[in-house]
Scaffold this motif. Structure first.
Motif, PDB file in Angstrom:
ATOM      1  N   GLU A   1     -39.991 -31.238   7.970  1.00  0.00           N
ATOM      2  CA  GLU A   1     -40.035 -29.922   7.331  1.00  0.00           C
ATOM      3  C   GLU A   1     -39.680 -28.853   8.354  1.00  0.00           C
ATOM      4  O   GLU A   1     -40.293 -28.777   9.421  1.00  0.00           O
ATOM      5  N   ALA A   2     -38.727 -28.028   8.009  1.00  0.00           N
ATOM      6  CA  ALA A   2     -38.280 -26.979   8.929  1.00  0.00           C
ATOM      7  C   ALA A   2     -39.415 -26.026   9.288  1.00  0.00           C
ATOM      8  O   ALA A   2     -39.580 -25.668  10.457  1.00  0.00           O
ATOM      9  N   GLU A   3     -40.175 -25.627   8.306  1.00  0.00           N
ATOM     10  CA  GLU A   3     -41.223 -24.644   8.540  1.00  0.00           C
ATOM     11  C   GLU A   3     -42.220 -25.082   9.610  1.00  0.00           C
ATOM     12  O   GLU A   3     -42.512 -24.342  10.541  1.00  0.00           O
ATOM     13  N   SER A   4     -42.712 -26.312   9.500  1.00  0.00           N
ATOM     14  CA  SER A   4     -43.693 -26.774  10.483  1.00  0.00           C
ATOM     15  C   SER A   4     -43.040 -27.055  11.838  1.00  0.00           C
ATOM     16  O   SER A   4     -43.636 -26.816  12.891  1.00  0.00           O
ATOM     17  N   ALA A   5     -41.808 -27.554  11.844  1.00  0.00           N
ATOM     18  CA  ALA A   5     -41.127 -27.879  13.100  1.00  0.00           C
ATOM     19  C   ALA A   5     -40.749 -26.636  13.902  1.00  0.00           C
ATOM     20  O   ALA A   5     -40.645 -26.699  15.129  1.00  0.00           O
ATOM     21  N   LEU A   6     -40.537 -25.510  13.225  1.00  0.00           N
ATOM     22  CA  LEU A   6     -40.027 -24.312  13.895  1.00  0.00           C
ATOM     23  C   LEU A   6     -41.043 -23.188  14.034  1.00  0.00           C
ATOM     24  O   LEU A   6     -40.745 -22.162  14.652  1.00  0.00           O
ATOM     25  N   GLN A   7     -42.229 -23.389  13.495  1.00  0.00           N
ATOM     26  CA  GLN A   7     -43.244 -22.334  13.520  1.00  0.00           C
ATOM     27  C   GLN A   7     -43.592 -21.909  14.945  1.00  0.00           C
ATOM     28  O   GLN A   7     -43.812 -22.742  15.820  1.00  0.00           O
ATOM     29  N   ASN A   8     -43.620 -20.592  15.153  1.00  0.00           N
ATOM     30  CA  ASN A   8     -43.968 -19.998  16.449  1.00  0.00           C
ATOM     31  C   ASN A   8     -43.078 -20.468  17.590  1.00  0.00           C
ATOM     32  O   ASN A   8     -43.543 -20.687  18.707  1.00  0.00           O
ATOM     33  N   LYS A   9     -41.787 -20.614  17.303  1.00  0.00           N
ATOM     34  CA  LYS A   9     -40.846 -21.032  18.340  1.00  0.00           C
ATOM     35  C   LYS A   9     -39.633 -20.113  18.355  1.00  0.00           C
ATOM     36  O   LYS A   9     -39.256 -19.546  17.333  1.00  0.00           O
ATOM     37  N   VAL A  10     -39.038 -19.991  19.523  1.00  0.00           N
ATOM     38  CA  VAL A  10     -37.726 -19.387  19.640  1.00  0.00           C
ATOM     39  C   VAL A  10     -36.760 -20.458  19.150  1.00  0.00           C
ATOM     40  O   VAL A  10     -36.847 -21.616  19.572  1.00  0.00           O
ATOM     41  N   VAL A  11     -35.857 -20.082  18.253  1.00  0.00           N
ATOM     42  CA  VAL A  11     -34.954 -21.068  17.673  1.00  0.00           C
ATOM     43  C   VAL A  11     -33.514 -20.777  18.100  1.00  0.00           C
ATOM     44  O   VAL A  11     -33.050 -19.639  18.026  1.00  0.00           O
TER      45      VAL A  11
ATOM     46  N   PRO B   1     -45.018 -27.990  26.867  1.00  0.00           N
ATOM     47  CA  PRO B   1     -43.735 -27.706  26.214  1.00  0.00           C
ATOM     48  C   PRO B   1     -43.599 -26.238  25.810  1.00  0.00           C
ATOM     49  O   PRO B   1     -44.546 -25.625  25.313  1.00  0.00           O
ATOM     50  N   ALA B   2     -42.426 -25.696  26.036  1.00  0.00           N
ATOM     51  CA  ALA B   2     -42.139 -24.307  25.690  1.00  0.00           C
ATOM     52  C   ALA B   2     -41.966 -24.169  24.176  1.00  0.00           C
ATOM     53  O   ALA B   2     -41.587 -25.127  23.498  1.00  0.00           O
ATOM     54  N   PRO B   3     -42.215 -22.977  23.651  1.00  0.00           N
ATOM     55  CA  PRO B   3     -42.033 -22.728  22.216  1.00  0.00           C
ATOM     56  C   PRO B   3     -40.541 -22.546  21.898  1.00  0.00           C
ATOM     57  O   PRO B   3     -40.065 -21.430  21.695  1.00  0.00           O
ATOM     58  N   PHE B   4     -39.821 -23.646  21.895  1.00  0.00           N
ATOM     59  CA  PHE B   4     -38.368 -23.593  21.754  1.00  0.00           C
ATOM     60  C   PHE B   4     -37.887 -24.780  20.934  1.00  0.00           C
ATOM     61  O   PHE B   4     -38.388 -25.890  21.092  1.00  0.00           O
ATOM     62  N   GLU B   5     -36.921 -24.526  20.050  1.00  0.00           N
ATOM     63  CA  GLU B   5     -36.306 -25.621  19.305  1.00  0.00           C
ATOM     64  C   GLU B   5     -34.847 -25.294  19.043  1.00  0.00           C
ATOM     65  O   GLU B   5     -34.488 -24.150  18.798  1.00  0.00           O
ATOM     66  N   VAL B   6     -34.019 -26.327  19.109  1.00  0.00           N
ATOM     67  CA  VAL B   6     -32.606 -26.217  18.780  1.00  0.00           C
ATOM     68  C   VAL B   6     -32.407 -26.800  17.385  1.00  0.00           C
ATOM     69  O   VAL B   6     -32.968 -27.851  17.062  1.00  0.00           O
ATOM     70  N   VAL B   7     -31.612 -26.104  16.570  1.00  0.00           N
ATOM     71  CA  VAL B   7     -31.204 -26.630  15.266  1.00  0.00           C
ATOM     72  C   VAL B   7     -29.677 -26.695  15.278  1.00  0.00           C
ATOM     73  O   VAL B   7     -29.008 -25.666  15.362  1.00  0.00           O
TER      74      VAL B   7
ATOM     75  N   PHE C   1     -34.629 -18.040  29.156  1.00  0.00           N
ATOM     76  CA  PHE C   1     -35.614 -18.332  28.116  1.00  0.00           C
ATOM     77  C   PHE C   1     -36.738 -17.303  28.097  1.00  0.00           C
ATOM     78  O   PHE C   1     -37.180 -16.876  27.021  1.00  0.00           O
ATOM     79  N   GLN C   2     -37.217 -16.884  29.245  1.00  0.00           N
ATOM     80  CA  GLN C   2     -38.304 -15.901  29.288  1.00  0.00           C
ATOM     81  C   GLN C   2     -37.890 -14.598  28.599  1.00  0.00           C
ATOM     82  O   GLN C   2     -38.675 -13.999  27.880  1.00  0.00           O
ATOM     83  N   ASP C   3     -36.646 -14.190  28.779  1.00  0.00           N
ATOM     84  CA  ASP C   3     -36.152 -12.988  28.097  1.00  0.00           C
ATOM     85  C   ASP C   3     -36.184 -13.169  26.584  1.00  0.00           C
ATOM     86  O   ASP C   3     -36.542 -12.259  25.851  1.00  0.00           O
ATOM     87  N   TRP C   4     -35.798 -14.351  26.122  1.00  0.00           N
ATOM     88  CA  TRP C   4     -35.795 -14.618  24.683  1.00  0.00           C
ATOM     89  C   TRP C   4     -37.212 -14.579  24.125  1.00  0.00           C
ATOM     90  O   TRP C   4     -37.450 -13.993  23.071  1.00  0.00           O
ATOM     91  N   VAL C   5     -38.154 -15.178  24.850  1.00  0.00           N
ATOM     92  CA  VAL C   5     -39.549 -15.212  24.392  1.00  0.00           C
ATOM     93  C   VAL C   5     -40.113 -13.795  24.273  1.00  0.00           C
ATOM     94  O   VAL C   5     -40.829 -13.483  23.324  1.00  0.00           O
ATOM     95  N   GLU C   6     -39.772 -12.954  25.219  1.00  0.00           N
ATOM     96  CA  GLU C   6     -40.324 -11.599  25.233  1.00  0.00           C
ATOM     97  C   GLU C   6     -39.950 -10.788  24.001  1.00  0.00           C
ATOM     98  O   GLU C   6     -40.704  -9.907  23.596  1.00  0.00           O
ATOM     99  N   VAL C   7     -38.808 -11.069  23.391  1.00  0.00           N
ATOM    100  CA  VAL C   7     -38.415 -10.319  22.199  1.00  0.00           C
ATOM    101  C   VAL C   7     -38.551 -11.123  20.905  1.00  0.00           C
ATOM    102  O   VAL C   7     -38.210 -10.638  19.831  1.00  0.00           O
ATOM    103  N   ALA C   8     -39.078 -12.329  20.985  1.00  0.00           N
ATOM    104  CA  ALA C   8     -39.085 -13.228  19.830  1.00  0.00           C
ATOM    105  C   ALA C   8     -40.217 -13.011  18.838  1.00  0.00           C
ATOM    106  O   ALA C   8     -40.177 -13.554  17.745  1.00  0.00           O
ATOM    107  N   ASP C   9     -41.242 -12.262  19.199  1.00  0.00           N
ATOM    108  CA  ASP C   9     -42.373 -12.035  18.289  1.00  0.00           C
ATOM    109  C   ASP C   9     -43.047 -13.342  17.869  1.00  0.00           C
ATOM    110  O   ASP C   9     -43.347 -13.555  16.703  1.00  0.00           O
ATOM    111  N   ILE C  10     -43.255 -14.223  18.829  1.00  0.00           N
ATOM    112  CA  ILE C  10     -43.968 -15.474  18.519  1.00  0.00           C
ATOM    113  C   ILE C  10     -45.382 -15.369  19.059  1.00  0.00           C
ATOM    114  O   ILE C  10     -45.674 -14.565  19.934  1.00  0.00           O
ATOM    115  N   PHE C  11     -46.252 -16.198  18.539  1.00  0.00           N
ATOM    116  CA  PHE C  11     -47.670 -16.109  18.857  1.00  0.00           C
ATOM    117  C   PHE C  11     -48.118 -17.111  19.884  1.00  0.00           C
ATOM    118  O   PHE C  11     -49.119 -17.782  19.720  1.00  0.00           O
ATOM    119  N   GLN C  12     -47.358 -17.238  20.951  1.00  0.00           N
ATOM    120  CA  GLN C  12     -47.757 -18.111  22.050  1.00  0.00           C
ATOM    121  C   GLN C  12     -47.499 -17.398  23.347  1.00  0.00           C
ATOM    122  O   GLN C  12     -46.560 -16.611  23.445  1.00  0.00           O
TER     123      GLN C  12
END
Length: 156
Positions: free
Chosen positions: A19-29, A62-68, A141-152
């Motif tokens: 499921e996309a929703e659970s696999a990608l939740q709170n991650k930079v995609v 593991p970092a909050p990151f996923e590739v699709v 990656f750190q730059d991406w996380v800073e603007v991603a609005d994720i909860f980690q």
């Protein structure tokens, strides 16, 4: 990722549906538009694999990151061969999902490979992910996380 891929299934490199929703939740995609027949895609994919492995596969935390992967291959068979041969352990939109074409249009993909980094709502962080990884490696990656609005809280 509810806005972008909610309700959809993605495939693992082995072909298992998740499921996309659970696999990608709170991650930079990172939406990876590429094809196995494309020499620049074949050149960049191993580098993306190393980047992904360093952040997700080999990291102590593991970092909050996923590739699709969004395939531009000519067939489902070509897509799966490319995934098995060169891809990291990331996810893919199924070849026969017509949403592949909508994503290409939404993110104005006119050439491949293209790595578009997005927030959970689908808003673009950068459409120059490939260039940033080549030039800055893991530091981008750190730059991406800073603007991603994720909860980690991730400190790389």
């Amino acid at each position: 990722m509810v806005d972008l891929l909610g309700g959809r299934h993605l495939l693992t490199r082995e072909g298992k549906a998740v499921e996309a929703e659970s696999a990608l939740q709170n991650k930079v995609v990172a939406l990876y538009f590429a094809a196995g027949r494309c020499a620049p895609s074949r050149d960049f994919t191993p580098l993306l694999g190393e980047f992904y492995a360093a952040l997700v596969g080999e990291a102590r935390r593991p970092a909050p990151f996923e590739v699709v992967f969004v395939s531009a291959d000519g067939s489902a068979h070509e897509m799966l061969e490319f995934m098995r041969e060169l891809h990291g352990d990331w996810l893919a939109l199924p070849f026969h999902d017509p949403y592949r074409h909508e994503l290409k249009k939404r993110y104005n993909i006119t050439a491949i490979p293209k790595l578009v980094i997005v927030k959970q709502n689908g808003e673009v962080i950068t459409n120059k992910g490939r260039k940033q990884i080549r030039e800055r490696g893991l530091a981008c990656f750190q730059d991406w996380v800073e603007v991603a609005d994720i909860f980690q809280n991730f400190s790389g």
